[in-house]
Design a protein around this motif. Structure first.
Motif, short mmCIF file in Angstrom:
data_model
loop_
_atom_site.label_atom_id
_atom_site.label_comp_id
_atom_site.label_asym_id
_atom_site.label_seq_id
_atom_site.Cartn_x
_atom_site.Cartn_y
_atom_site.Cartn_z
N THR A 406 0.86 -1.18 0.00
CA THR A 406 0.00 0.00 0.00
C THR A 406 0.90 1.23 0.00
O THR A 406 1.99 1.22 0.54
N GLU A 407 0.44 2.30 -0.61
CA GLU A 407 1.30 3.46 -0.84
C GLU A 407 1.57 4.23 0.45
O GLU A 407 0.84 5.15 0.82
N LEU A 408 2.62 3.85 1.16
CA LEU A 408 3.00 4.56 2.37
C LEU A 408 3.35 6.00 2.02
O LEU A 408 4.08 6.27 1.09
N ARG A 409 2.83 6.95 2.79
CA ARG A 409 3.11 8.35 2.55
C ARG A 409 4.04 8.92 3.63
O ARG A 409 5.10 9.42 3.35
N ASP A 410 3.60 8.84 4.86
CA ASP A 410 4.34 9.49 5.95
C ASP A 410 4.31 8.58 7.16
O ASP A 410 3.56 8.80 8.11
N PHE A 411 5.13 7.52 7.14
CA PHE A 411 5.13 6.53 8.21
C PHE A 411 5.71 7.13 9.49
O PHE A 411 6.75 7.78 9.49
N ILE A 412 5.00 6.89 10.59
CA ILE A 412 5.44 7.37 11.90
C ILE A 412 5.39 6.20 12.88
O ILE A 412 4.33 5.61 13.09
N ALA A 413 6.53 5.84 13.44
CA ALA A 413 6.57 4.73 14.40
C ALA A 413 5.84 5.13 15.68
O ALA A 413 5.82 6.31 16.07
#
Length: 562
Positions: A406-413
């Motif tokens: 899926t098109e990850l945009r702004d991954f934040i852990a």
């Protein structure tokens, strides 16, 4: 395996300071545009370039396959085999683009009138001679390289600069050691340069709509306000000249992304690309929709605010997605060509060795990214086109070159995530929930009264949080040997239960994006994990994506993932 061990050891030395790097390396070689000499260790200002290496292999007009998938400058509908010029077919007079100097010059004149801050026409000073170095690398036309050099030299001369840097001439293309030394430093070269000159292949071929715009206007005032029938505005023509074929080469993404300023040149036309991204310029020329489409095809880190069409920050992970459909003559450049987007510890630790398979390079790259704290790589699965690495059974690194399903945009852990990585395993403390059953598409449709979101085209998974029908499932992939499988979750779950394996999904973080209406959309990301020994060791099998959930929905535990 030795390549991974060496890379991990060098990464640790760089991070703990026992191996020090030059903080701002200068180009090893620069070209004096007036003498043609390669000058070593020169500290003079310089201009660099971004260009297609083998334009003769390109089609006659851009096919814009990437644009069809992700949205782009043209607003007319595209069929599978249409070219951008066919967007003009909404008006009977407007046919496909053609190489026509008369029409091209007319359109260049129009754009210069309409966008004087962006489009200029320059002639090379008659009393100035630029000298291109005599040596030529294999694989690139000598005549074409001289043309590229002349355009870049013109820009340097215009700025009062006497030196340029071109990768084809300033890196010894026949020496693997020189490539290995220079490629990690290209981030610094492009970010230090006064500007980056894009050799605009569409303009170089003098492609333009095959009709005279002068036939539709009767005054200069009308010309300044003239809009193309069938397109949003003349900004789309400007867009096509700037981008053209440029988003088809892997290396060009970081070249424009890292530059302080970007201009496009071909013939006597000069386009100030960086100015297009300035809010006051866009407002002045009514380019409100132009900014998003351009950032997808030619992202610039110097532009503010820095968003794509979906108002998403262009993170390195998102740039990797943009690079996925770009081409390279060497498959290893799928990684090396975007290396400049990543921190120096990764750039200098990753082995630049074209003898390694792309799957091995990608796996080492993934390990280094996780070790540096970039957990978005955990949400990728391998692409079967690029094979599998031979680094052993490391399940948390994709088996080959990996992409987010899926098109990850702004991954934040997640803030409370605890991570420890070594060559043996990845330790992570994460929120998790038990996988209980599969909800089919038909079952989910019935529960929603017949309505089904357009993105819900794969089986959904009930994850044991209250009522499963309350969970919106966006997609996911099971990674299997040989190729990533389409989402056969039911079969996967059944096979694991038949061997008494426990299956859970655990969340390393969220993916956040801004919608056009200004609202924030949050999607939870999950790793599909299983254990055979009661939870002592775990193995990663794929990824899932769901809508936003409460962090209190499941338990929390430490996972020792091999």
């Amino acid at each position: 395996m030795q390549a991974l061990i060496s890379a991990a050891a060098k990464f640790e030395r760089i991070k703990n300071g026992t191996e020090r790097l030059n903080p701002t390396p200068r180009p090893k070689r620069l070209i004096n545009i007036y003498t043609g000499e390669l000058e070593l260790n020169c500290d003079k200002p310089f201009v660099t370039a971004s260009y297609i290496w083998k334009p003769e292999l390109l089609p006659k007009t851009p096919t814009y396959g990437w644009v069809r998938r992700h949205g782009g400058p043209f607003t007319a509908d595209f069929s599978e085999n249409q070219k951008p010029g066919d967007a003009f077919s909404k008006a009977p007079e407007m046919k496909a683009w053609k190489t026509n100097s008369k029409y091209f010059d007319g359109w260049a004149e129009l754009l210069a009138m309409r966008y004087p801050e962006v489009v200029q026409r320059y002639l090379k000073p008659s009393d100035i001679k630029f000298i291109c170095p005599s040596h030529r690398p294999d694989g690139i036309s000598s005549t074409y390289l001289e043309e590229v050099f002349d355009l870049v030299a013109n820009e340097a001369h215009l700025r009062g600069i006497s030196h340029v840097w071109l990768d084809s001439l300033c890196i010894d293309q026949s020496d693997p050691a020189d490539k290995a030394d220079q490629i990690p430093k290209m981030r610094d070269y492009y970010s230090q340069a006064s500007c980056c000159v894009v050799i605009a292949e569409t303009m170089r071929r003098r492609l333009a709509p095959n009709f005279r715009w002068e036939d539709y206007v009767t005054s200069n005032e009308q010309a300044k306000r003239f809009n193309l029938v069938g397109l949003e505005s003349t900004a789309n023509l400007l867009d096509s000249w700037m981008v053209g074929f440029h988003d088809q080469r892997i290396w060009t993404l970081q070249e424009t992304f890292l530059a302080k300023e970007v201009v496009a040149r071909a013939g006597n036309v000069r386009l100030c690309i960086s100015k297009v991204f300035k809010p006051d310029i866009r407002k002045m020329y009514e380019m409100s929709d132009f900014h998003g489409s351009m950032t997808n095809a030619m992202p610039l880190s110097s532009s503010e605010p820095f968003y794509t069409t979906e108002r998403t920050s262009l993170s390195p992970q998102y740039c990797l997605r943009l690079s996925r459909w770009r081409k390279s003559s060497m498959v290893q450049d799928q990684i090396y060509g975007v290396l400049g987007l990543f921190p120096e510890a990764i750039r200098y630790s990753l082995p630049v060795d074209y003898g390694l398979s792309i799957a091995t390079i990608a796996a080492i790259f993934g390990y280094l990214r996780v070790a540096d704290g970039d957990l978005s790589v955990l949400l990728t699965v391998s692409d079967p086109e690029f094979g599998e690495h031979n680094l052993g059974q490391i399940s948390w690194i994709p088996r080959g070159l990996g992409y987010a399903e899926t098109e990850l945009r702004d991954f934040i852990a997640h803030k409370d995530l605890v991570t420890k990585v070594d060559l043996c395993a990845l330790d992570m403390t994460m929120v998790y929930v038990q996988v209980q059953k599969i909800i089919t598409v038909e079952e989910h449709r019935n529960r929603l009264g017949g309505y089904l979101d357009s993105g819900m085209d794969k089986p959904n998974i009930g994850i044991g949080i209250g009522n499963p029908e309350d969970v919106v499932f966006y997609g996911g992939t099971i990674e299997t040997p040989g190729r990533p499988s389409e989402m056969d979750l039911s079969g996967f779950l059944s096979s694991k239960r038949s061997t008494s394996e426990n299956v859970v999904i655990a969340s390393p973080g969220i993916d956040r994006r801004m919608l056009d209406n200004g609202e924030e959309e949050v999607m939870w990301t999950w790793l599909i994990l299983s254990t055979k020994d009661g939870g002592t060791t775990w193995f990663r099998h794929g990824v899932l994506f769901t809508d936003q959930l409460s962090s209190e929905c499941g338990g929390k535990q430490r996972f020792h993932i091999f």
